[in-house]
Motif scaffolding. Sequence first.
Motif, PDB file in Angstrom:
ATOM      1  N   THR A   7       3.061  -0.616   4.808  1.00 46.98           N
ATOM      2  CA  THR A   7       3.682   0.348   4.383  1.00 46.98           C
ATOM      3  C   THR A   7       5.198  -0.275   3.903  1.00 46.98           C
ATOM      4  OG1 THR A   7       4.411   0.826   6.973  1.00 46.98           O
ATOM      5  CG2 THR A   7       2.928   1.666   5.931  1.00 46.98           C
ATOM      6  N   HIS A   8       5.439  -1.415   3.686  1.00 50.18           N
ATOM      7  CA  HIS A   8       7.053  -1.497   3.504  1.00 50.18           C
ATOM      8  C   HIS A   8       7.602  -0.613   1.831  1.00 50.18           C
ATOM      9  CE1 HIS A   8      10.833  -3.318   4.521  1.00 50.18           C
ATOM     10  NE2 HIS A   8      10.742  -3.562   3.333  1.00 50.18           N
ATOM     11  N   ALA A 108       5.780  -7.668   6.986  1.00 46.99           N
ATOM     12  CA  ALA A 108       7.086  -6.744   7.629  1.00 46.99           C
ATOM     13  C   ALA A 108       7.879  -6.348   7.046  1.00 46.99           C
ATOM     14  CB  ALA A 108       7.003  -6.043   9.375  1.00 46.99           C
ATOM     15  N   ASP A 109       8.709  -7.727   6.915  1.00 55.06           N
ATOM     16  CA  ASP A 109       9.598  -8.300   6.254  1.00 55.06           C
ATOM     17  C   ASP A 109       9.630  -7.731   4.910  1.00 55.06           C
ATOM     18  OD1 ASP A 109      10.684  -8.346   8.223  1.00 55.06           O
ATOM     19  OD2 ASP A 109      11.511 -11.084   8.810  1.00 55.06           O
ATOM     20  N   LEU A 110       8.798  -8.326   4.016  1.00 55.39           N
ATOM     21  CA  LEU A 110       8.612  -8.898   2.844  1.00 55.39           C
ATOM     22  C   LEU A 110       8.078  -7.370   1.729  1.00 55.39           C
ATOM     23  CD1 LEU A 110       8.412 -12.328   2.080  1.00 55.39           C
ATOM     24  CD2 LEU A 110      10.454 -10.976   2.088  1.00 55.39           C
ATOM     25  N   GLY A 111       7.124  -6.822   3.089  1.00 52.98           N
ATOM     26  CA  GLY A 111       5.798  -5.637   1.956  1.00 52.98           C
ATOM     27  C   GLY A 111       4.641  -6.825   1.639  1.00 52.98           C
ATOM     28  N   PRO A 212      -5.919   0.536 -17.523  1.00 56.66           N
ATOM     29  CA  PRO A 212      -6.566   1.467 -16.217  1.00 56.66           C
ATOM     30  C   PRO A 212      -7.361   1.042 -15.417  1.00 56.66           C
ATOM     31  CG  PRO A 212      -7.037   2.007 -18.821  1.00 56.66           C
ATOM     32  CD  PRO A 212      -6.223   0.928 -18.678  1.00 56.66           C
ATOM     33  N   GLY A 213      -7.136   0.809 -13.950  1.00 58.85           N
ATOM     34  CA  GLY A 213      -7.052  -0.005 -13.229  1.00 58.85           C
ATOM     35  C   GLY A 213      -7.062  -0.887 -12.409  1.00 58.85           C
ATOM     36  N   HIS A 214      -5.808  -1.274 -13.415  1.00 52.28           N
ATOM     37  CA  HIS A 214      -5.278  -2.206 -12.844  1.00 52.28           C
ATOM     38  C   HIS A 214      -3.477  -1.898 -12.557  1.00 52.28           C
ATOM     39  CE1 HIS A 214      -8.625  -3.961 -14.089  1.00 52.28           C
ATOM     40  NE2 HIS A 214      -8.203  -5.318 -13.556  1.00 52.28           N
ATOM     41  N   GLU A 215      -3.212  -0.235 -12.507  1.00 53.75           N
ATOM     42  CA  GLU A 215      -1.824  -0.030 -12.321  1.00 53.75           C
ATOM     43  C   GLU A 215      -0.830  -0.377 -11.200  1.00 53.75           C
ATOM     44  OE1 GLU A 215      -4.588   3.539 -14.333  1.00 53.75           O
ATOM     45  OE2 GLU A 215      -4.618   1.820 -12.980  1.00 53.75           O
ATOM     46  N   HIS A 216       0.309  -0.427 -10.245  1.00 56.12           N
ATOM     47  CA  HIS A 216       0.507  -0.035  -9.328  1.00 56.12           C
ATOM     48  C   HIS A 216      -0.281   0.811  -8.486  1.00 56.12           C
ATOM     49  CE1 HIS A 216       3.554  -0.444  -5.953  1.00 56.12           C
ATOM     50  NE2 HIS A 216       3.929  -1.298  -6.501  1.00 56.12           N
ATOM     51  N   PRO A 217      -0.111  -0.215  -7.635  1.00 58.16           N
ATOM     52  CA  PRO A 217      -0.544   0.988  -6.101  1.00 58.16           C
ATOM     53  C   PRO A 217       0.264   2.353  -6.301  1.00 58.16           C
ATOM     54  CG  PRO A 217      -0.971  -0.984  -5.478  1.00 58.16           C
ATOM     55  CD  PRO A 217      -0.242  -1.075  -6.795  1.00 58.16           C
ATOM     56  N   GLY A 218       1.474   1.784  -6.151  1.00 59.70           N
ATOM     57  CA  GLY A 218       2.445   3.547  -6.118  1.00 59.70           C
ATOM     58  C   GLY A 218       2.253   4.202  -7.244  1.00 59.70           C
ATOM     59  N   ASP A 219       1.450   3.686  -8.725  1.00 59.49           N
ATOM     60  CA  ASP A 219       1.880   4.423  -9.806  1.00 59.49           C
ATOM     61  C   ASP A 219       1.479   5.919  -9.668  1.00 59.49           C
ATOM     62  OD1 ASP A 219       1.594   4.967 -12.516  1.00 59.49           O
ATOM     63  OD2 ASP A 219       1.413   3.150 -13.480  1.00 59.49           O
ATOM     64  N   PRO A 220       2.704   6.773 -10.125  1.00 63.72           N
ATOM     65  CA  PRO A 220       1.728   8.605  -9.872  1.00 63.72           C
ATOM     66  C   PRO A 220       1.327   8.833 -11.481  1.00 63.72           C
ATOM     67  CG  PRO A 220       4.227   8.628 -10.964  1.00 63.72           C
ATOM     68  CD  PRO A 220       3.885   6.469 -10.272  1.00 63.72           C
ATOM     69  N   THR A 221       1.011   8.300 -12.157  1.00 65.63           N
ATOM     70  CA  THR A 221       0.265   7.797 -13.120  1.00 65.63           C
ATOM     71  C   THR A 221      -1.596   7.959 -13.129  1.00 65.63           C
ATOM     72  OG1 THR A 221       0.316   5.973 -14.390  1.00 65.63           O
ATOM     73  CG2 THR A 221       2.041   7.868 -14.728  1.00 65.63           C
ATOM     74  N   HIS A 222      -1.629   7.572 -11.689  1.00 65.62           N
ATOM     75  CA  HIS A 222      -3.333   7.381 -11.691  1.00 65.62           C
ATOM     76  C   HIS A 222      -3.444   8.148 -10.200  1.00 65.62           C
ATOM     77  CE1 HIS A 222      -3.315   4.806  -8.292  1.00 65.62           C
ATOM     78  NE2 HIS A 222      -2.058   3.818  -9.164  1.00 65.62           N
ATOM     79  N   PRO A 223      -4.820   8.630 -10.196  1.00 66.56           N
ATOM     80  CA  PRO A 223      -4.491   9.867  -9.524  1.00 66.56           C
ATOM     81  C   PRO A 223      -5.039   9.211  -7.583  1.00 66.56           C
ATOM     82  CG  PRO A 223      -6.908   8.773 -10.939  1.00 66.56           C
ATOM     83  CD  PRO A 223      -5.643   8.659 -11.398  1.00 66.56           C
ATOM     84  N   ASP A 224      -5.111   8.363  -7.598  1.00 72.84           N
ATOM     85  CA  ASP A 224      -5.303   7.459  -6.069  1.00 72.84           C
ATOM     86  C   ASP A 224      -3.966   6.603  -5.248  1.00 72.84           C
ATOM     87  OD1 ASP A 224      -7.745   7.269  -6.092  1.00 72.84           O
ATOM     88  OD2 ASP A 224      -8.225   6.211  -7.011  1.00 72.84           O
ATOM     89  N   HIS A 225      -2.599   6.845  -6.486  1.00 73.68           N
ATOM     90  CA  HIS A 225      -1.677   6.724  -6.444  1.00 73.68           C
ATOM     91  C   HIS A 225      -0.993   6.819  -5.033  1.00 73.68           C
ATOM     92  CE1 HIS A 225       0.613   9.799  -6.688  1.00 73.68           C
ATOM     93  NE2 HIS A 225       1.717   9.892  -6.164  1.00 73.68           N
ATOM     94  N   GLU A 226      -0.274   5.707  -4.470  1.00 75.03           N
ATOM     95  CA  GLU A 226      -0.043   5.685  -3.088  1.00 75.03           C
ATOM     96  C   GLU A 226       1.136   4.639  -2.973  1.00 75.03           C
ATOM     97  OE1 GLU A 226      -3.000   2.503  -1.249  1.00 75.03           O
ATOM     98  OE2 GLU A 226      -3.087   4.964  -0.392  1.00 75.03           O
ATOM     99  N   HIS A 227       1.902   4.937  -1.958  1.00 78.33           N
ATOM    100  CA  HIS A 227       3.079   4.050  -1.915  1.00 78.33           C
ATOM    101  C   HIS A 227       3.552   3.166  -0.635  1.00 78.33           C
ATOM    102  CE1 HIS A 227       6.679   6.512  -4.295  1.00 78.33           C
ATOM    103  NE2 HIS A 227       5.902   7.060  -3.876  1.00 78.33           N
ATOM    104  N   ARG A 228       2.029   3.109  -0.090  1.00 79.89           N
ATOM    105  CA  ARG A 228       1.482   1.971   1.018  1.00 79.89           C
ATOM    106  C   ARG A 228       1.364   0.481   0.384  1.00 79.89           C
ATOM    107  NH1 ARG A 228      -2.680   3.434   4.709  1.00 79.89           N
ATOM    108  NH2 ARG A 228      -4.397   3.570   2.575  1.00 79.89           N
ATOM    109  N   HIS A 229       2.130  -0.306   0.248  1.00 82.01           N
ATOM    110  CA  HIS A 229       2.217  -1.522  -0.544  1.00 82.01           C
ATOM    111  C   HIS A 229       1.039  -2.714   0.047  1.00 82.01           C
ATOM    112  CE1 HIS A 229       5.338  -1.229  -3.262  1.00 82.01           C
ATOM    113  NE2 HIS A 229       4.835  -0.255  -2.854  1.00 82.01           N
TER     114      HIS A 229
END
Length: 229
Positions: A7-8, A108-111, A212-229
Amino acid sequence: MTGPASTHAHPHTHAHPRTDPPEDTAALVHGEPLARARVDAFLKTVPSRDRETRPEALARAERQRRRWATQVVVADELARRACFTRGLRVPEKVSPSRLLTASEADVADLGSIVAAVLAHSPAARALLDRFEDEQEIPEAAVRDYYDRNRDRFLTPEALRRGVDPFDEPTPADVLPYERAREGIQRELRRAAAHRTFFAWLDQARTHVIYTPGHEHPGDPTHPDHEHRH
């Protein structure tokens, strides 16, 4: 290795106009294709830890795991380029068949993305070491850290006696500054190097375009985005 469930939060990539990259490409790094096969090879070193059983949820988790892995591989490529530019010698790359792990503390420290990059990429570690060599920690900062964290410097004898570090230990129960100074300076330099590494990676990724399919996990332009790393 901890995967995309950490979650970092760390700097995200920025949106870019889409181009038409070659087939079997995960991303364009400074306009050059990064092969999807490199992401596939890295994914094999990181077994999935998702416990989802519903097909739809499992598919989503795997999509996010691929996006997370792409970030690690892209960062490795960027670090290789940065090392070449700086004239740094990079050790031989670890075989992709070897399972690489990052400690829970590092995650935890770095993500999880940066922790995985540093575990996976000799180039990233070489670059971090160079950043650390470049840090200059003022003596006042080292002394201030010592004065504010006396609880971290109890002597072995005080620890054996069970001295409470938060109950104003006597000077005799605390390592003198001269003995603690080197370790503090090393810790502060490493922390400063990590901050420099974060800033470098955030800037370097502005020149990456993901397929497509390789965006950052938190990129809001794809429907699965989330801020968890």
